[in-house]
Design a protein around this motif. Structure first.
Motif, mmCIF file in Angstrom:
data_model
loop_
_atom_site.group_PDB
_atom_site.id
_atom_site.type_symbol
_atom_site.label_atom_id
_atom_site.label_comp_id
_atom_site.label_asym_id
_atom_site.label_seq_id
_atom_site.Cartn_x
_atom_site.Cartn_y
_atom_site.Cartn_z
ATOM 1 N N HIS A 309 -24.710 -19.745 -12.803
ATOM 2 C CA HIS A 309 -23.283 -19.287 -13.323
ATOM 3 C C HIS A 309 -21.871 -18.591 -12.439
ATOM 4 O O HIS A 309 -21.185 -18.961 -13.299
ATOM 5 C CB HIS A 309 -24.057 -17.325 -13.820
ATOM 6 N N ASP A 310 -22.180 -18.655 -11.279
ATOM 7 C CA ASP A 310 -20.877 -19.320 -10.139
ATOM 8 C C ASP A 310 -20.557 -20.060 -10.302
ATOM 9 O O ASP A 310 -19.442 -19.775 -9.399
ATOM 10 C CB ASP A 310 -20.979 -17.442 -9.625
ATOM 11 N N HIS A 339 -13.429 -19.569 -14.999
ATOM 12 C CA HIS A 339 -14.785 -19.686 -14.115
ATOM 13 C C HIS A 339 -16.159 -19.963 -14.894
ATOM 14 O O HIS A 339 -16.798 -20.992 -14.425
ATOM 15 C CB HIS A 339 -14.937 -18.710 -12.807
ATOM 16 N N HIS A 365 -20.776 -14.400 -19.264
ATOM 17 C CA HIS A 365 -21.706 -13.815 -18.352
ATOM 18 C C HIS A 365 -21.043 -12.432 -17.762
ATOM 19 O O HIS A 365 -20.606 -11.766 -16.884
ATOM 20 C CB HIS A 365 -22.326 -13.842 -17.488
ATOM 21 N N HIS A 366 -18.754 -12.338 -18.186
ATOM 22 C CA HIS A 366 -18.792 -11.951 -17.889
ATOM 23 C C HIS A 366 -17.946 -10.950 -19.626
ATOM 24 O O HIS A 366 -17.291 -10.166 -18.755
ATOM 25 C CB HIS A 366 -17.425 -12.171 -17.477
ATOM 26 N N ASP A 394 -25.878 -9.110 -12.625
ATOM 27 C CA ASP A 394 -25.162 -9.742 -11.895
ATOM 28 C C ASP A 394 -23.854 -8.845 -11.525
ATOM 29 O O ASP A 394 -23.758 -8.337 -10.486
ATOM 30 C CB ASP A 394 -23.771 -10.591 -13.260
HETATM 31 FE FE LIG Z 1 -18.589 -14.570 -12.591
#
Ligand SMILES: [Fe+2]
Ligand SMILES: [Fe+2]
Length: 443
Positions: A309-310, A339, A365-366, A394
């Motif tokens: 994910h990151d 990102h 995811h954010h 997360d």
């Molecule tokens: Fe992230």
């Protein structure tokens, strides 16, 4: 008292290290060529180096290694550009490990604590584990031991391939499930067994649906149970060990599924990308476990999304990543918000194909239930349920790990903090708390 030498470490990093290195004597050098008086100060337990001013990290490694044949040496850096070589070259030239801050702070801290822990600890032969299904007739393919604290002895309770009978189960239950021990060399068998067990439970068809869901929830509850109320910081070794067991179980689970070969590629891709991947590994583990426990999505997809994910953070400038989101300017927030998209670009470039669901989870995811997330400010139902599970994993890892200027929460406190923040719906968080048999703070 243990001694640590810092070489060429900037003030900010030094402050963080000093906070971590309690009860340790610290020496500081501006440059590695600085004359030591007396030279005996080189006899330290650990050397931590930052980028040298007037030479290369490789020259620095060689020089210090000549002075200290066996002292572990770590190299830390905040800007990828200052590295000027591969991390493998650093290792060849004397360093024990290299860490990029702040991304790899968690792993660096674990490594420091590991290197400074007493070298004369006996090698552990038995490991405590938790068995998820205690039923008459169950055959395990590893020997099971009980620990008798009064005699400080491990006794064989059930030999491999021997079915558990009700007497033994009663004995186990009376000792509490968490106190079962396995030989270290049999741990992989245990991971595979639990991974496979979870998978087969997940495949049970509709007529037993309720019963199976209960079994899976119970299994997840048992696996996470002793981690819920404790600190997961590197100093808590038993929690770190349990977390490591869970990671291995999820790895084994994900690898045994139809998309196992893809998952393996992601593992290789993420591990050689950063040399360590503690945040993504934890997110992957939590996401898969919550997916199982809450019955949302495919656990193997959540595990994969957690790993990946990151990755896009690699392309975000250092000075933005190190800031907290509240302190970012609008322009910086916009860059940060890119990102998830950058992650997908990198995967495409590397020809790592992911399913539509994994892409969606990464992109969202954010996003937050309240609509205050990014990049699209999606709200409530607009956010995919799977992405909500990934976001929870997360946030939980973020709230439970050590960082400068932040409070370290236990998982339970982290869920409570999320209740206050409004990032997730009350309904969703209640389900999470239910999984732990725990009340919310609001109740
Ligand atoms: Fe992230
Ligand atoms: Fe993350």
């Amino acid at each position: 008292m243990k001694k640590v030498m810092l070489v060429g470490i900037d003030i900010k990093t030094k402050e963080e290290l000093v906070a971590l290195l309690k009860h340790v004597e610290i020496f500081s050098l501006k440059t590695y060529t600085e004359k030591l008086d007396p030279p005996v100060s080189y006899l330290v337990d650990l050397i931590i180096c930052g980028p040298p001013q007037d030479s290369t990290p490789l020259q620095m490694g060689q020089f210090l290694r000549m002075k200290n044949a066996s002292t572990p040496m770590l190299y830390i850096y905040r800007d990828r550009k200052t590295l000027k070589c591969d991390r493998s070259e650093l290792i060849q030239n004397g360093f024990t490990g290299a860490f990029l801050l702040p991304l790899e702070r968690g792993t660096l801290e674990s490594k420091i604590l590991e290197l400074l822990s007493s070298p004369d600890l006996p090698i552990k032969q038995y490991h405590p584990v938790k068995l998820i299904d205690l039923e008459v007739g169950t055959k395990y393919n590893f020997d099971i031991f009980l620990y008798l604290p009064l005699n400080n002895k491990y006794v064989l309770l059930c030999r491999a391939e021997t079915p558990l009978d009700s007497d033994r189960i009663d004995q186990l239950k009376s000792k509490d499930v968490s106190s079962i021990y396995l030989r270290t060399q049999e741990l992989q068998k245990f991971y595979d067994y639990i991974g496979e067990k979870l998978r087969s439970l997940g495949q049970t068809r509709s007529e037993f649906y309720t019963e199976t869901r209960d079994k899976i929830r119970n299994a997840v509850r048992i696996l996470l149970n002793d981690l819920f109320e404790v600190s997961l910081a590197p100093g808590n070794r038993s929690a770190q060990e349990s977390l490591k067991h869970l990671q291995e179980i999820i790895k084994s689970y994900a690898m045994s599924t139809a998309s196992g070969h893809m998952y393996e590629r992601f593992l290789v891709f993420t591990s050689d990308k950063t040399d360590s991947y503690s945040h993504s590994a934890n997110v992957s583990t939590f996401a898969a476990l919550f997916s199982l426990g809450l019955g949302i999505g495919m656990p193997e997809e959540l595990a994969a999304a957690g790993l990946l994910h990151d990755i896009g953070l690699i392309d975000i400038p250092e000075e933005i990543i190190t800031k907290s989101e509240e302190k970012m300017t609008t322009a910086e927030l916009r860059i940060m918000a890119s990102h998830p998209e950058l992650t997908l670009d990198i995967l495409k470039k590397k020809k790592l194909q992911v399913s539509d669901m994994i892409s969606k989870m990464i992109l969202q995811h954010h996003e937050r239930h309240s609509g205050k997330g990014y990049p699209k400010q999606l709200k409530g139902e607009q956010i995919t349920a799977e992405a909500t599970v990934l976001a929870l994993a997360d946030r939980l890892d973020d709230l439970t790990c050590i960082g400068p200027w932040k409070k370290v929460h236990s998982l339970k406190e982290a869920v409570w903090a999320l209740e206050q923040s409004g990032e997730f719906s009350t309904e969703f968080l209640n389900k999470v708390l239910e999984l732990f048999n725990c009340e919310g703070r609001r109740n």
